[in-house]
Scaffold this motif. Sequence first.
Motif, PDB file in Angstrom:
ATOM      1  N   VAL A  39      27.179  -3.490  41.926  1.00  0.00           N
ATOM      2  CA  VAL A  39      28.376  -3.580  42.767  1.00  0.00           C
ATOM      3  C   VAL A  39      29.058  -4.930  42.549  1.00  0.00           C
ATOM      4  O   VAL A  39      30.282  -5.004  42.388  1.00  0.00           O
ATOM      5  N   ALA A  40      28.286  -6.007  42.515  1.00  0.00           N
ATOM      6  CA  ALA A  40      28.852  -7.338  42.296  1.00  0.00           C
ATOM      7  C   ALA A  40      29.571  -7.416  40.950  1.00  0.00           C
ATOM      8  O   ALA A  40      30.649  -8.003  40.848  1.00  0.00           O
ATOM      9  N   ALA A  41      29.010  -6.813  39.917  1.00  0.00           N
ATOM     10  CA  ALA A  41      29.642  -6.829  38.597  1.00  0.00           C
ATOM     11  C   ALA A  41      30.954  -6.051  38.607  1.00  0.00           C
ATOM     12  O   ALA A  41      31.941  -6.477  38.003  1.00  0.00           O
ATOM     13  N   ILE A  42      30.991  -4.941  39.316  1.00  0.00           N
ATOM     14  CA  ILE A  42      32.223  -4.159  39.443  1.00  0.00           C
ATOM     15  C   ILE A  42      33.274  -4.979  40.185  1.00  0.00           C
ATOM     16  O   ILE A  42      34.440  -5.050  39.768  1.00  0.00           O
ATOM     17  N   LEU A  43      32.875  -5.621  41.274  1.00  0.00           N
ATOM     18  CA  LEU A  43      33.811  -6.434  42.059  1.00  0.00           C
ATOM     19  C   LEU A  43      34.300  -7.636  41.264  1.00  0.00           C
ATOM     20  O   LEU A  43      35.433  -8.087  41.441  1.00  0.00           O
ATOM     21  N   ASP A  44      33.465  -8.135  40.375  1.00  0.00           N
ATOM     22  CA  ASP A  44      33.853  -9.251  39.519  1.00  0.00           C
ATOM     23  C   ASP A  44      35.024  -8.847  38.617  1.00  0.00           C
ATOM     24  O   ASP A  44      35.903  -9.658  38.326  1.00  0.00           O
ATOM     25  N   SER A  45      35.053  -7.611  38.187  1.00  0.00           N
ATOM     26  CA  SER A  45      36.173  -7.106  37.380  1.00  0.00           C
ATOM     27  C   SER A  45      37.366  -6.724  38.244  1.00  0.00           C
ATOM     28  O   SER A  45      38.519  -6.877  37.851  1.00  0.00           O
ATOM     29  N   PHE A  46      37.095  -6.214  39.428  1.00  0.00           N
ATOM     30  CA  PHE A  46      38.142  -5.754  40.343  1.00  0.00           C
ATOM     31  C   PHE A  46      38.935  -6.905  40.961  1.00  0.00           C
ATOM     32  O   PHE A  46      40.162  -6.831  41.086  1.00  0.00           O
ATOM     33  N   LEU A  47      38.247  -7.970  41.344  1.00  0.00           N
ATOM     34  CA  LEU A  47      38.867  -9.047  42.123  1.00  0.00           C
ATOM     35  C   LEU A  47      40.105  -9.666  41.481  1.00  0.00           C
ATOM     36  O   LEU A  47      41.126  -9.812  42.156  1.00  0.00           O
ATOM     37  N   PRO A  48      40.093 -10.022  40.207  1.00  0.00           N
ATOM     38  CA  PRO A  48      41.295 -10.637  39.642  1.00  0.00           C
ATOM     39  C   PRO A  48      42.501  -9.698  39.673  1.00  0.00           C
ATOM     40  O   PRO A  48      43.633 -10.144  39.861  1.00  0.00           O
ATOM     41  N   GLU A  49      42.251  -8.410  39.515  1.00  0.00           N
ATOM     42  CA  GLU A  49      43.346  -7.429  39.591  1.00  0.00           C
ATOM     43  C   GLU A  49      43.897  -7.362  41.006  1.00  0.00           C
ATOM     44  O   GLU A  49      45.110  -7.334  41.215  1.00  0.00           O
ATOM     45  N   ALA A  50      43.005  -7.326  41.993  1.00  0.00           N
ATOM     46  CA  ALA A  50      43.434  -7.252  43.392  1.00  0.00           C
ATOM     47  C   ALA A  50      44.227  -8.493  43.790  1.00  0.00           C
ATOM     48  O   ALA A  50      45.209  -8.407  44.516  1.00  0.00           O
ATOM     49  N   GLN A  51      43.797  -9.658  43.313  1.00  0.00           N
ATOM     50  CA  GLN A  51      44.490 -10.890  43.672  1.00  0.00           C
ATOM     51  C   GLN A  51      45.862 -10.999  43.013  1.00  0.00           C
ATOM     52  O   GLN A  51      46.717 -11.720  43.497  1.00  0.00           O
ATOM     53  N   LYS A  52      46.078 -10.278  41.925  1.00  0.00           N
ATOM     54  CA  LYS A  52      47.386 -10.283  41.263  1.00  0.00           C
ATOM     55  C   LYS A  52      48.335  -9.247  41.867  1.00  0.00           C
ATOM     56  O   LYS A  52      49.514  -9.250  41.547  1.00  0.00           O
ATOM     57  N   ASP A  53      47.819  -8.366  42.697  1.00  0.00           N
ATOM     58  CA  ASP A  53      48.636  -7.315  43.294  1.00  0.00           C
ATOM     59  C   ASP A  53      49.797  -7.950  44.052  1.00  0.00           C
ATOM     60  O   ASP A  53      49.578  -8.818  44.907  1.00  0.00           O
ATOM     61  N   PRO A  54      51.043  -7.556  43.771  1.00  0.00           N
ATOM     62  CA  PRO A  54      52.194  -8.198  44.422  1.00  0.00           C
ATOM     63  C   PRO A  54      52.233  -8.029  45.935  1.00  0.00           C
ATOM     64  O   PRO A  54      52.794  -8.856  46.633  1.00  0.00           O
ATOM     65  N   GLY A  55      51.592  -6.999  46.464  1.00  0.00           N
ATOM     66  CA  GLY A  55      51.584  -6.791  47.913  1.00  0.00           C
ATOM     67  C   GLY A  55      50.440  -7.474  48.627  1.00  0.00           C
ATOM     68  O   GLY A  55      50.386  -7.498  49.851  1.00  0.00           O
ATOM     69  N   ALA A  56      49.504  -8.052  47.865  1.00  0.00           N
ATOM     70  CA  ALA A  56      48.349  -8.731  48.462  1.00  0.00           C
ATOM     71  C   ALA A  56      48.685 -10.203  48.651  1.00  0.00           C
ATOM     72  O   ALA A  56      48.895 -10.926  47.694  1.00  0.00           O
ATOM     73  N   LYS A  57      48.721 -10.641  49.896  1.00  0.00           N
ATOM     74  CA  LYS A  57      49.014 -12.038  50.202  1.00  0.00           C
ATOM     75  C   LYS A  57      47.756 -12.897  50.102  1.00  0.00           C
ATOM     76  O   LYS A  57      47.824 -14.085  49.818  1.00  0.00           O
ATOM     77  N   LEU A  58      46.597 -12.299  50.355  1.00  0.00           N
ATOM     78  CA  LEU A  58      45.315 -12.995  50.320  1.00  0.00           C
ATOM     79  C   LEU A  58      44.242 -11.947  50.081  1.00  0.00           C
ATOM     80  O   LEU A  58      44.259 -10.888  50.706  1.00  0.00           O
ATOM     81  N   PHE A  59      43.317 -12.225  49.175  1.00  0.00           N
ATOM     82  CA  PHE A  59      42.279 -11.245  48.872  1.00  0.00           C
ATOM     83  C   PHE A  59      40.999 -11.996  48.552  1.00  0.00           C
ATOM     84  O   PHE A  59      40.898 -12.643  47.519  1.00  0.00           O
ATOM     85  N   LEU A  60      40.024 -11.910  49.444  1.00  0.00           N
ATOM     86  CA  LEU A  60      38.745 -12.603  49.275  1.00  0.00           C
ATOM     87  C   LEU A  60      37.601 -11.605  49.386  1.00  0.00           C
ATOM     88  O   LEU A  60      37.659 -10.677  50.190  1.00  0.00           O
ATOM     89  N   ILE A  61      36.577 -11.805  48.589  1.00  0.00           N
ATOM     90  CA  ILE A  61      35.362 -11.005  48.685  1.00  0.00           C
ATOM     91  C   ILE A  61      34.194 -11.974  48.768  1.00  0.00           C
ATOM     92  O   ILE A  61      34.117 -12.922  47.995  1.00  0.00           O
ATOM     93  N   GLY A  62      33.298 -11.718  49.695  1.00  0.00           N
ATOM     94  CA  GLY A  62      32.104 -12.551  49.832  1.00  0.00           C
ATOM     95  C   GLY A  62      30.850 -11.709  49.728  1.00  0.00           C
ATOM     96  O   GLY A  62      30.871 -10.503  49.973  1.00  0.00           O
ATOM     97  N   ARG A  63      29.774 -12.374  49.354  1.00  0.00           N
ATOM     98  CA  ARG A  63      28.465 -11.725  49.268  1.00  0.00           C
ATOM     99  C   ARG A  63      27.506 -12.483  50.172  1.00  0.00           C
ATOM    100  O   ARG A  63      27.427 -13.706  50.095  1.00  0.00           O
ATOM    101  N   ASN A  64      26.791 -11.757  50.989  1.00  0.00           N
ATOM    102  CA  ASN A  64      25.869 -12.373  51.932  1.00  0.00           C
ATOM    103  C   ASN A  64      24.784 -13.137  51.181  1.00  0.00           C
ATOM    104  O   ASN A  64      24.157 -12.599  50.277  1.00  0.00           O
ATOM    105  N   LYS A  65      24.589 -14.404  51.563  1.00  0.00           N
ATOM    106  CA  LYS A  65      23.605 -15.244  50.875  1.00  0.00           C
ATOM    107  C   LYS A  65      22.175 -14.804  51.146  1.00  0.00           C
ATOM    108  O   LYS A  65      21.309 -14.952  50.290  1.00  0.00           O
ATOM    109  N   ASP A  66      21.906 -14.286  52.336  1.00  0.00           N
ATOM    110  CA  ASP A  66      20.547 -13.879  52.678  1.00  0.00           C
ATOM    111  C   ASP A  66      20.252 -12.420  52.342  1.00  0.00           C
ATOM    112  O   ASP A  66      19.096 -12.036  52.187  1.00  0.00           O
TER     113      ASP A  66
END
Length: 164
Positions: free
Chosen positions: A88-115
């Motif tokens: 899932v993390a590897a998929i999100l790693d590819s997805f995130l830059p595309e989502a952040q470039k989306d013209p309608g997205a003002k802010l797009f953050l993804i976090g992973r729980n450390k524990d």
Amino acid sequence: MKRSSDTRLTPRRAGMIDRRSAIGISGAVLAICNFTPWTISPSRSEEQGVKTMNQYAANNKTIGEAVGGGGLLVVAQWEAKEGQADKVAAILDSFLPEAQKDPGAKLFLIGRNKDNPAQFLFYELFRDEAALKAHQESGYFKTYIAGQALPLLAKRERAQYALL
């Protein structure tokens, strides 16, 4: 003369939270829940590398600039099935830059729980409902999220909020 023992603070508007407070509360919730909104990594170990979200920033907006003018806030929590968290993390790693470039997205953050690295938190701010719909109908969303990530999840929760 007797001193008052009532030290309660009176809010400016009862029941209302301003934008600055909402951002602060969100940061506190992320910290309390032990999520790391600034990084996403394929595994918990530093040796395999941690990619910072700054690498993917589509622009250099401040948080204040991003939330200016309101928008539609989407908060989502995912939990990967047993043994699927790194995929899932590897998929999100590819997805995130595309989502952040989306013209309608003002802010797009993804976090992973450390524990618990099987848990992911999404913090997405869209211009409006139409921008969210366009995001969900995009090719990158259909490929990475609908096509690849969702089958690997044990749990997916989402909520939408209007910024005050």
